[in-house]
Design an enzyme around this catalytic site. Sequence first.
Site, mmCIF file in Angstrom:
data_model
loop_
_atom_site.group_PDB
_atom_site.id
_atom_site.type_symbol
_atom_site.label_atom_id
_atom_site.label_comp_id
_atom_site.label_asym_id
_atom_site.label_seq_id
_atom_site.Cartn_x
_atom_site.Cartn_y
_atom_site.Cartn_z
ATOM 1 C CB SER A 100 30.629 -40.941 -35.162
ATOM 2 O OG SER A 100 31.853 -40.739 -34.543
ATOM 3 C CG ASP A 128 36.611 -44.698 -38.937
ATOM 4 O OD1 ASP A 128 37.159 -44.217 -37.927
ATOM 5 O OD2 ASP A 128 35.385 -44.876 -39.019
ATOM 6 C CG HIS A 144 35.173 -41.209 -38.265
ATOM 7 N ND1 HIS A 144 34.554 -42.352 -37.844
ATOM 8 C CD2 HIS A 144 34.678 -40.212 -37.485
ATOM 9 C CE1 HIS A 144 33.737 -42.069 -36.852
ATOM 10 N NE2 HIS A 144 33.788 -40.773 -36.611
#
Length: 408
Positions: free
Chosen positions: A191, A348, A378
């Site tokens: 991320s 995501d 995610h």
Amino acid sequence: FRRLVNLHITLLLYRIYIYLTPLPEHTNELFRGVLGDNTWVLSSLCSNLMHYLGLSHHLLALNFIIGSFGKKSAWSSAQVNVTDTDFDGVEVRVFEGPAKPGEPLKRSVVYIHGGGWALASAKIRYYDELCTAMAEELNAVIVSIEYRLVPKVYFPEQIHDVVRATKYFLQPEVLQKYSVDPGRIGVSGDSAGGNLAAALGQQFSQDANLKNKLKVQALIYPVLQALDFNTPSYQQNVNTPILPRYVMVKYWVDYFKGNYDFVPAMIVNNHTSLDVEEAAPLRARLNWMSLLPESITKNYEPVVQATGNTRIVQEIPQLLDARAAPLIADQEVLQHLPKTYILTCEHDVLRDDGIMYAKRLERAGVEVTLDHFEDGFHGCMIFTSWPTNFSVGIRTRNSYIKWLDQNL
Ligand SMILES: *[C@@H]1O[C@H](CO)[C@@H](O)[C@H](O)[C@H]1NC(C)=O
Ligand SMILES: *[C@@H]1O[C@H](CO)[C@@H](O)[C@H](O)[C@H]1NC(C)=O
Ligand SMILES: *[C@@H]1O[C@H](CO)[C@@H](O)[C@H](O)[C@H]1NC(C)=O
């Protein structure tokens, strides 16, 4: 008092909204995702409450709450030794895995955790477990960087921290101390940590002294650009739990210490409308009609505004900085990058950031593995142990570690 009442009404509406949010397929796994998300929502509401009461910046408070759920102190087992120390003033947690019989030198990964440049820690249970598994299964030394977060520091300080710690680690005497093979070191992150890993990779590949020091980079659902919040994956996952689009846009604004008032305009791409001259040279690097396959673009239409808000990139020029958005770097920068692994998830908003980066790297001649998970969401790779032991969490982690094992 009126503020408190308002806040409680907002809280109630928010919870109703979360329950009514339409769920994509794979509902079983995602339903538990939503449960997880509710704890998240409650934590954010508590921290907003503390903020309203003037107790603390809401992100500091949220991070405090997350930390209190499970920061682990350094520990050791027969297999892995975990130590907290600092590398040139930057805190790190080092996981030393077992050496392979007959191989005194170990492989190594510099790991950068996610959390929107503002949340989480190398010390929370999730990241501690991930790095432990990596150290054990790869017989490796994992350096997990405890870089400083928003609102203590803003862009580009997070990058400076990870670069400083990594440069320190790469010194021959430090590698020797940890019995690390200098030719088998990678950088990785998930991320926002994937964003920092990508920025670090680009900076190192431009630096003659550091070029070729990293054998691989592995980016897990990385954040890579802030110019287009209407890629097919942003459109498809606009309200997907854990990371709805407006939350991602807010993380960006926070990273740059910008003004939340711009968020609604950024969501419709008003910050990169055709009358924003600064964005013009970068547009081709983000043209998803050419970078993404038809199976991804489907019937989604690009959102390009003729006129928007030219003030946004004037006030937040960092939005167009390749250190923040590695996807928009020059081709000349990309071509010197090491072998790359990119993991993407269908559910995501950031899916297409990863797929586009893979495509641009491939065009620049870099060897890339794109590992896509149709049932991934995610953040899933850190959810591997009970009660958040998602099967896709375990599968993504295994696939990631397997790639490292074969390529590092
Ligand atoms: C952990 O540290 C102990 C004591 O220094 C040492 O004996 C052991 O070999 C170490 N284990 C690993 C996996 O590095
Ligand atoms: C986007 O920009 C246009 C043109 O300036 C403006 O009319 C519109 O209200 C803006 N949209 C948002 C959400 O700010
Ligand atoms: C999660 O862990 C529980 C308890 O160990 C187990 O019963 C369950 O099958 C696991 N679920 C997955 C998807 O691995």
